[in-house]
Design an enzyme around this catalytic site. Structure first.
Site, PDB file in Angstrom:
ATOM      1  N   CYS A   1       0.764  -0.988   0.078  1.00 52.10           N
ATOM      2  CA  CYS A   1       0.088  -0.080   0.016  1.00 52.10           C
ATOM      3  C   CYS A   1       0.927   1.290   0.112  1.00 52.10           C
ATOM      4  O   CYS A   1       2.092   1.217   0.463  1.00 52.10           O
ATOM      5  CB  CYS A   1      -0.983   0.017   1.231  1.00 52.10           C
ATOM      6  SG  CYS A   1      -1.971  -1.422   1.491  1.00 52.10           S
TER       7      CYS A   1
ATOM      8  N   ARG B   1       4.882   0.910  -6.003  1.00 50.51           N
ATOM      9  CA  ARG B   1       4.992   0.187  -5.053  1.00 50.51           C
ATOM     10  C   ARG B   1       4.089  -1.328  -5.274  1.00 50.51           C
ATOM     11  O   ARG B   1       4.210  -2.142  -4.478  1.00 50.51           O
ATOM     12  CB  ARG B   1       4.477   0.735  -3.691  1.00 50.51           C
ATOM     13  CG  ARG B   1       5.446   1.909  -3.332  1.00 50.51           C
ATOM     14  CD  ARG B   1       4.816   2.711  -2.372  1.00 50.51           C
ATOM     15  NE  ARG B   1       4.495   2.167  -0.896  1.00 50.51           N
ATOM     16  CZ  ARG B   1       5.397   2.057  -0.036  1.00 50.51           C
ATOM     17  NH1 ARG B   1       6.401   2.774  -0.156  1.00 50.51           N
ATOM     18  NH2 ARG B   1       5.341   1.755   1.027  1.00 50.51           N
TER      19      ARG B   1
ATOM     20  N   TRP C   1      -3.025  -2.615  -1.593  1.00 51.53           N
ATOM     21  CA  TRP C   1      -2.514  -3.958  -1.989  1.00 51.53           C
ATOM     22  C   TRP C   1      -3.105  -4.757  -1.121  1.00 51.53           C
ATOM     23  O   TRP C   1      -2.897  -4.712   0.287  1.00 51.53           O
ATOM     24  CB  TRP C   1      -0.904  -3.954  -1.782  1.00 51.53           C
ATOM     25  CG  TRP C   1      -0.220  -5.144  -2.314  1.00 51.53           C
ATOM     26  CD1 TRP C   1      -0.042  -5.379  -3.781  1.00 51.53           C
ATOM     27  CD2 TRP C   1       0.036  -6.403  -1.811  1.00 51.53           C
ATOM     28  NE1 TRP C   1       0.509  -6.903  -4.095  1.00 51.53           N
ATOM     29  CE2 TRP C   1       0.821  -7.336  -2.685  1.00 51.53           C
ATOM     30  CE3 TRP C   1       0.147  -6.708  -0.487  1.00 51.53           C
ATOM     31  CZ2 TRP C   1       1.118  -8.442  -2.317  1.00 51.53           C
ATOM     32  CZ3 TRP C   1       0.802  -7.738  -0.005  1.00 51.53           C
ATOM     33  CH2 TRP C   1       1.229  -8.818  -0.683  1.00 51.53           C
TER      34      TRP C   1
ATOM     35  N   ASN D   1      -1.799   1.605   5.889  1.00 57.38           N
ATOM     36  CA  ASN D   1      -0.770   0.536   5.169  1.00 57.38           C
ATOM     37  C   ASN D   1      -0.446  -0.267   6.418  1.00 57.38           C
ATOM     38  O   ASN D   1       0.145   0.236   7.507  1.00 57.38           O
ATOM     39  CB  ASN D   1       0.090   1.546   4.552  1.00 57.38           C
ATOM     40  CG  ASN D   1       1.496   0.498   4.230  1.00 57.38           C
ATOM     41  OD1 ASN D   1       1.212  -0.690   3.903  1.00 57.38           O
ATOM     42  ND2 ASN D   1       2.713   1.111   3.910  1.00 57.38           N
ATOM     43  N   GLY D   2      -0.539  -1.611   6.324  1.00 60.93           N
ATOM     44  CA  GLY D   2       0.222  -2.537   7.368  1.00 60.93           C
ATOM     45  C   GLY D   2      -1.184  -3.324   7.844  1.00 60.93           C
ATOM     46  O   GLY D   2      -2.201  -3.688   6.711  1.00 60.93           O
TER      47      GLY D   2
ATOM     48  N   GLU E   1      19.442 -14.709  -9.233  1.00 62.95           N
ATOM     49  CA  GLU E   1      18.792 -13.525  -9.561  1.00 62.95           C
ATOM     50  C   GLU E   1      18.156 -13.408 -10.970  1.00 62.95           C
ATOM     51  O   GLU E   1      17.046 -12.773 -11.074  1.00 62.95           O
ATOM     52  CB  GLU E   1      19.911 -12.481  -9.303  1.00 62.95           C
ATOM     53  CG  GLU E   1      19.473 -11.025  -9.638  1.00 62.95           C
ATOM     54  CD  GLU E   1      18.473 -10.285  -8.937  1.00 62.95           C
ATOM     55  OE1 GLU E   1      17.811 -10.827  -8.200  1.00 62.95           O
ATOM     56  OE2 GLU E   1      18.180  -9.188  -9.279  1.00 62.95           O
TER      57      GLU E   1
ATOM     58  N   LYS F   1      14.399 -12.520 -11.761  1.00 61.59           N
ATOM     59  CA  LYS F   1      13.903 -11.409 -12.844  1.00 61.59           C
ATOM     60  C   LYS F   1      13.086 -11.913 -13.566  1.00 61.59           C
ATOM     61  O   LYS F   1      11.723 -11.333 -14.143  1.00 61.59           O
ATOM     62  CB  LYS F   1      15.135 -10.739 -13.494  1.00 61.59           C
ATOM     63  CG  LYS F   1      16.175  -9.875 -12.740  1.00 61.59           C
ATOM     64  CD  LYS F   1      15.663  -8.685 -12.369  1.00 61.59           C
ATOM     65  CE  LYS F   1      15.029  -8.670 -10.915  1.00 61.59           C
ATOM     66  NZ  LYS F   1      15.600  -8.479  -9.847  1.00 61.59           N
TER      67      LYS F   1
ATOM     68  N   GLU G   1       9.603 -12.827 -12.190  1.00 58.49           N
ATOM     69  CA  GLU G   1       9.003 -11.658 -11.729  1.00 58.49           C
ATOM     70  C   GLU G   1       8.215 -10.785 -12.961  1.00 58.49           C
ATOM     71  O   GLU G   1       6.917 -10.386 -12.704  1.00 58.49           O
ATOM     72  CB  GLU G   1       9.756 -10.396 -10.922  1.00 58.49           C
ATOM     73  CG  GLU G   1      10.101 -10.970  -9.636  1.00 58.49           C
ATOM     74  CD  GLU G   1      11.158  -9.858  -9.271  1.00 58.49           C
ATOM     75  OE1 GLU G   1      12.247  -9.606  -9.777  1.00 58.49           O
ATOM     76  OE2 GLU G   1      10.606  -9.321  -8.333  1.00 58.49           O
TER      77      GLU G   1
ATOM     78  N   HIS H   1      21.550 -33.925  -9.437  1.00 57.67           N
ATOM     79  CA  HIS H   1      21.014 -34.271  -8.378  1.00 57.67           C
ATOM     80  C   HIS H   1      19.447 -34.063  -8.611  1.00 57.67           C
ATOM     81  O   HIS H   1      18.660 -33.930  -7.427  1.00 57.67           O
ATOM     82  CB  HIS H   1      21.503 -33.748  -7.153  1.00 57.67           C
ATOM     83  CG  HIS H   1      23.054 -34.031  -6.819  1.00 57.67           C
ATOM     84  ND1 HIS H   1      23.312 -35.131  -6.376  1.00 57.67           N
ATOM     85  CD2 HIS H   1      24.324 -33.231  -7.177  1.00 57.67           C
ATOM     86  CE1 HIS H   1      24.668 -35.316  -6.313  1.00 57.67           C
ATOM     87  NE2 HIS H   1      25.174 -34.071  -6.725  1.00 57.67           N
TER      88      HIS H   1
ATOM     89  N   LYS I   1       6.748  -3.236  -4.261  1.00 60.69           N
ATOM     90  CA  LYS I   1       8.200  -2.830  -4.226  1.00 60.69           C
ATOM     91  C   LYS I   1       8.781  -3.179  -3.031  1.00 60.69           C
ATOM     92  O   LYS I   1       9.991  -3.433  -2.817  1.00 60.69           O
ATOM     93  CB  LYS I   1       8.081  -1.291  -4.937  1.00 60.69           C
ATOM     94  CG  LYS I   1       9.697  -0.723  -4.900  1.00 60.69           C
ATOM     95  CD  LYS I   1      10.474  -1.502  -5.969  1.00 60.69           C
ATOM     96  CE  LYS I   1      11.890  -0.832  -5.992  1.00 60.69           C
ATOM     97  NZ  LYS I   1      12.650  -1.774  -6.739  1.00 60.69           N
TER      98      LYS I   1
HETATM   99  C1  F6R Z   1      13.207  -8.449  -6.710  1.00 62.53           C
HETATM  100  C2  F6R Z   1      12.787  -7.648  -5.684  1.00 62.53           C
HETATM  101  C3  F6R Z   1      12.663  -8.072  -4.418  1.00 62.53           C
HETATM  102  C4  F6R Z   1      13.212  -7.475  -3.239  1.00 62.53           C
HETATM  103  C5  F6R Z   1      12.784  -7.787  -1.887  1.00 62.53           C
HETATM  104  C6  F6R Z   1      13.565  -6.987  -0.929  1.00 62.53           C
HETATM  105  O1  F6R Z   1      13.515  -7.952  -8.058  1.00 62.53           O
HETATM  106  O2  F6R Z   1      12.642  -6.385  -5.852  1.00 62.53           O
HETATM  107  O3  F6R Z   1      12.908  -9.358  -4.359  1.00 62.53           O
HETATM  108  O4  F6R Z   1      14.758  -7.646  -3.408  1.00 62.53           O
HETATM  109  O5  F6R Z   1      11.662  -7.657  -1.792  1.00 62.53           O
HETATM  110  O6  F6R Z   1      13.258  -5.738  -0.899  1.00 62.53           O
HETATM  111  P1  F6R Z   1      14.293  -4.784  -0.105  1.00 62.53           P
HETATM  112  O7  F6R Z   1      15.662  -4.796  -0.881  1.00 62.53           O
HETATM  113  O8  F6R Z   1      13.826  -3.221  -0.146  1.00 62.53           O
HETATM  114  O9  F6R Z   1      14.618  -5.229   1.290  1.00 62.53           O
END
Ligand code: F6R
Length: 654
Positions: A2, A30, A80, A106-107, A529, A533, A536, A552, A649
Site C-alpha cells: 500500500c 509499489r 495492496w 498501510n499495514g 537473480e 527477474k 517476476e 541431483h 516494491k
Molecule cells: C526482486 C525484488 C524483491 C526485493 C525484496 C527485498 O526484484 O525487488 O525481491 O529485493 O522484496 O526488498 P528490499 O531490498 O527493499 O529489502
C-alpha cells in the site's frame, strides 16, 4: 505494498486532491490493486471521498470533469489487498459512522476482530471486509467520549496491535494526523503546506528536506502548525534529513519502462557507488608486520588464513576505502566470530554473492539468512557478531525485524541500503553504506541489486584492509582490484550495447514455459537473480541452480522444451560447467551461455559474450545481460513490466 499520500495547505492553482492524486501516481510502483482519496470540501463543508478498484486511472477518471478546487486537505491511498478482496468498497479511505473522520492505512491490524466486535456492540456500523476500517470507528469512539481529534488518534494508536502507518483526516478541525508503527511515513513541510507519504518519491518534487517518523510517533498538522509526539503524548523534536535525489531521476527519460531506464543507468550508478570511496594508496608495506601479528593472533583462535601460500609483502599496495558513516573498528572485526547477512528477495541473492567476496577477501565465516526465516529461528547470536542488513528500501519488515532480534542481543548492526533515513538506518548502530542508486521505481530490482553487490565488495575490502586479512590471493592485489573497478562502468556499457542481440535471443524463447539458470561459485547467486527477474516480470517459471547440483535432480526436467541458461567464467570450474552443458545437450535441451571468454563448445543455441573482469566483480557484469534478457522477454509478452502482478516494491508487512 500500500501507499499513502496526504496534503494539507494552500496552493494557488492546485487543489489538495490534485496534489494527492499526483503523489499516488509516484507511489504506483509499489504495487496495488485499488485506490481512493478523501478530501474536505470547503464549499459543502464536509468530507467527500471516491474509491475504485483497479488502476489509478479508474480513480482519476472519476474526477475527469474537474478536480475539486476548493479543498485544502486530502488523504489518498493505493491498496495492496491483505484483508478483503480488492473491490471499490474495500479500497481506502474508510469513513466513520458520522462521516467526519476518514482514514487510510498501510499495514495489518492484528487485533481488529476483537476491536470490531466491541465497536459493533456500541452501535458502530461497518461496511467493508477490511481490518483497517476499525481505525476510523475507534477514533470516532474516542471523539464521542469527548476527546480532541489528536487525543482520539493517540489513544487509538495505543490500542492497535500489528503494523500500521495511518493518515487520518478530521472534518471538524480540518486537520490531519499521521501515525507510524512499522510501515514508513515521511513528512515534508514547506511553509504552511504539509506533504506526507509512504516514501520520498512523491515528495522530492516539492522539497529535498524531509522528516522520517519513527515507530510510535504521531504527527498532527493543524492550521499550518506541525506537532510530533510519541504515542504517550511526549513532544518530539525531529531532525530534517536532506535527500540528494532529484525529481528528474524519477522520470522515464525516454525509455519505455522505468525498469529499462534503471538497467541502462547502471554504469553511472556503479560509478557513483565507488568513485569517491576507493583510492589506491602507496607505501603501506610498513603495516605488514602489524598485520601479520593480527593474523597470528587469529591463527591462535583457530582461523586458517593460509598465509604461507600468499606472497603477502609483494602484493600489498593498499586500497583506501572510505565508507562514510561506517563505525566498524578493527577490534569489532578481529573479535567477531561470524558475520551474518540478513535480507530478502534480490537483496538476499546479493548477500550470497557478497558472502563469497568476504570469504575470499577476508577469510571470515559469513552466514546469509532470509529475514523472514531468521526471526523465528533459534539462531545463536553473540554480542561480538556483526550483522549486515541489505535492503534497497530499508523498509522490508522481515529484514528489519530480524535485525531487531540481533540488536536486542547487543550484536553489531550495519546496513547497506538505498534510502536515506529509512527504518534500517535507525537500526544500524555500526553505520550505513548507501548504495547511491537513486530512486528505483521499477518493482523488479536492477540498479539497486548491482550497487548492492558493489557496496558489498567495498565492505569486504574495508573489512579486509582494516583487519589485515587482505589479500588472501595474488590476483586480489590492490592495483588489480582498483584497475578492474575503474574499468567496470565501461564494461557494463559494452554489455548494454548488446541490447539488440539480447532482444533477438529473447524472441526465440519468449514462448517457453520454463527455464533453468545455472551458475557456480560466485555466479550461482546471479543464476538465482536472473531466474527471479524472469519470473517476476514475464511470469515464466524459472529456477536458479548451482550447476554442480544439476545431476541431483533438475536434469530430470531437461528435454527439447527446456532452455537452460549457463553462466560460464574462464576459471578452474569452467571444465566442470562445460561437462554440465554437454549433459544438457545430450538430452536435447537448448543451451544459452553467458561467458566472459570464447568457450570451445559445439552446438550452443546462443552465446552471450561479455567482457572479463576479476572474479569478485564478475557478478555485477553477469547480472546485466540477464536483466536485459528478462526485460525483452517480458516486453514481447506484453506484461506490466514496471508493476508486475501481485508484486509490491517494498514489503512492509510480514
Ligand atoms: C526482486 C525484488 C524483491 C526485493 C525484496 C527485498 O526484484 O525487488 O525481491 O529485493 O522484496 O526488498 P528490499 O531490498 O527493499 O529489502
Amino acid at each position: 505494498m500500500c501507499g499513502i499520500m496526504g496534503f494539507s495547505g494552500n496552493l494557488k492553482n492546485e487543489s489538495s486532491v490534485g496534489v494527492v492524486l499526483n503523489g499516488l501516481k509516484s507511489l504506483e510502483y509499489r504495487g496495488y490493486d485499488s485506490s481512493g482519496i478523501a478530501y474536505y470540501d470547503n464549499d459543502d463543508r464536509l468530507i467527500k471521498y471516491i474509491k475504485k478498484a483497479g488502476k489509478l486511472i479508474n480513480l482519476s477518471n472519476e474526477f475527469s470533469c474537474a478536480l475539486p478546487l476548493n479543498s485544502d486537505v486530502a488523504i489518498g491511498h493505493i491498496r495492496w489487498a491483505t484483508h478483503g478482496r480488492p473491490t471499490d468498497e474495500n479500497a481506502h479511505p474508510h469513513i466513520d459512522c458520522s462521516g467526519n473522520i476518514a482514514i487510510v492505512h498501510n499495514g495489518i491490524i492484528e487485533n481488529y476482530a476483537a476491536l470490531k466486535n466491541k465497536l459493533i456492540k456500541k452501535g458502530h456500523r461497518f461496511i467493508t471486509e477490511t481490518d483497517s476500517e476499525v481505525i476510523a470507528h475507534l477514533i470516532e469512539d474516542y471523539i464521542n467520549a469527548g476527546k480532541s481529534f489528536y487525543e482520539a488518534v493517540r489513544l487509538t494508536s495505543a490500542c492497535l496491535l500489528g503494523a500500521f502507518a495511518i493518515l487520518a483526516l478530521d472534518g471538524t478541525s480540518k486537520s490531519i494526523a499521521a501515525v507510524k508503527f512499522g510501515p514508513p511515513l515521511v513528512l515534508a513541510q514547506k511553509g504552511n503546506n504539509l506533504y506526507v507519504a509512504s516514501d520520498i518519491s512523491p515528495l522530492i518534487e516539492y522539497t529535498n528536506d524531509v522528516i522520517y517518523l519513527k515507530n510510535s510517533e504521531i504527527a498532527h498538522f493543524h492550521e499550518g502548525k506541525l506537532d510530533i509526539t510519541t504515542f504517550k503524548g511526549k513532544k518530539v523534536n525531529k531532525t530534517i534529513t536532506k535527500i540528494d535525489w532529484d525529481a528528474s531521476r524519477a522520470a522515464k527519460s525516454g525509455f519505455s519502462h522505468f525498469m529499462q531506464k534503471e538497467i541502462f543507468e547502471q554504469p553511472a550508478r556503479i560509478l557513483d557507488a565507488f568513485s569517491s570511496r576507493v583510492m589506491l594508496k602507496e607505501g603501506i608495506k610498513d603495516n605488514v608486520i602489524s598485520l601479520n601479528k593480527i593474523k597470528m593472533k587469529r591463527a591462535k583462535k583457530g582461523f586458517n588464513e593460509n598465509t604461507k601460500n600468499n606472497s603477502f609483502n609483494d602484493v600489498f599496495a593498499g586500497l583506501d576505502i572510505s565508507l562514510e558513516g561506517l563505525k566498524l573498528t578493527k577490534n569489532d572485526i578481529v573479535n567477531s566470530p561470524k558475520i551474518v547477512f540478513i535480507a530478502c528477495g534480490s537483496s538476499y541473492y546479493a548477500s550470497l554473492a557478497i558472502k563469497y567476496m568476504m570469504e575470499t577477501i577476508c577469510g571470515l565465516p559469513v552466514i546469509v539468512e532470509y529475514g523472514s526465516e531468521f526471526r523465528y529461528e533459534n539462531f545463536p547470536i553473540s554480542q561480538n557478531d556483526i550483522f549486515v542488513g541489505i535492503s534497497q528500501s530499508g523498509e522490508t519488515a522481515d529484514t528489519n525485524s530480524a535485525l531487531e532480534v540481533a540488536k536486542a542481543k547487543r550484536a553489531k548492526i550495519l546496513s547497506i541500503t538505498n534510502v536515506p533515513g529509512s527504518q534500517i538506518t535507525g537500526l544500524s548502530n555500526k553505520g550505513v553504506i548507501y548504495t547511491h542508486a537513486g530512486p528505483e521505481i521499477g518493482v523488479a530490482s536492477t540498479k539497486a541489486f548491482t550497487t548492492q553487490l558493489l557496496c558489498g565488495l567495498l565492505l569486504a575490502l574495508y573489512v579486509g584492509e582494516k583487519s589485515g586479512l587482505m589479500p588472501r590471493y595474488q590476483w586480489l592485489n590492490s592495483q588489480n582490484i582498483f584497475k578492474n573497478l575503474v574499468e567496470l562502468p565501461k564494461k557494463m556499457e559494452k554489455i548494454l550495447f548488446m541490447d539488440e542481440t539480447l532482444k533477438d535471443i529473447a524472441k526465440k524463447y519468449y514462448k517457453s514455459g520454463n527455464f533453468l539458470y545455472m551458475g557456480r561459485g560466485i555466479l550461482y547467486p546471479i543464476a538465482l537473480e536472473g531466474a527471479l527477474k524472469l519470473k517476476e516480470i514475464s511470469y515464466i517459471h524459472a529456477e536458479g541452480y548451482p550447476a554442480g547440483e544439476m545431476k541431483h535432480g533438475p536434469i530430470a526436467l531437461v528435454d527439447e522444451n527446456m532452455p537452460v541458461l549457463f553462466l560460464l567464467s574462464n576459471n578452474m570450474l569452467a571444465p566442470k560447467t562445460i561437462s554440465n552443458i554437454e549433459e544438457i545437450k545430450a538430452r536435447g535441451g537448448k543451451v544459452i551461455a553467458v561467458a566472459d571468454y570464447e568457450p570451445e563448445i559445439d552446438g550452443l543455441s546462443d552465446l552471450i559474450r561479455i567482457p572479463e573482469t576479476i572474479e569478485v566483480l564478475s557478478p555485477v557484469l553477469y547480472t546485466v545481460p540477464l536483466q536485459l534478457f528478462a526485460y525483452h522477454i517480458a516486453a514481447l509478452k506484453g506484461t506490466d513490466i514496471d508493476q508486475p502482478r501481485n508484486l509490491a516494491k517494498s514489503v512492509t508487512v510480514e
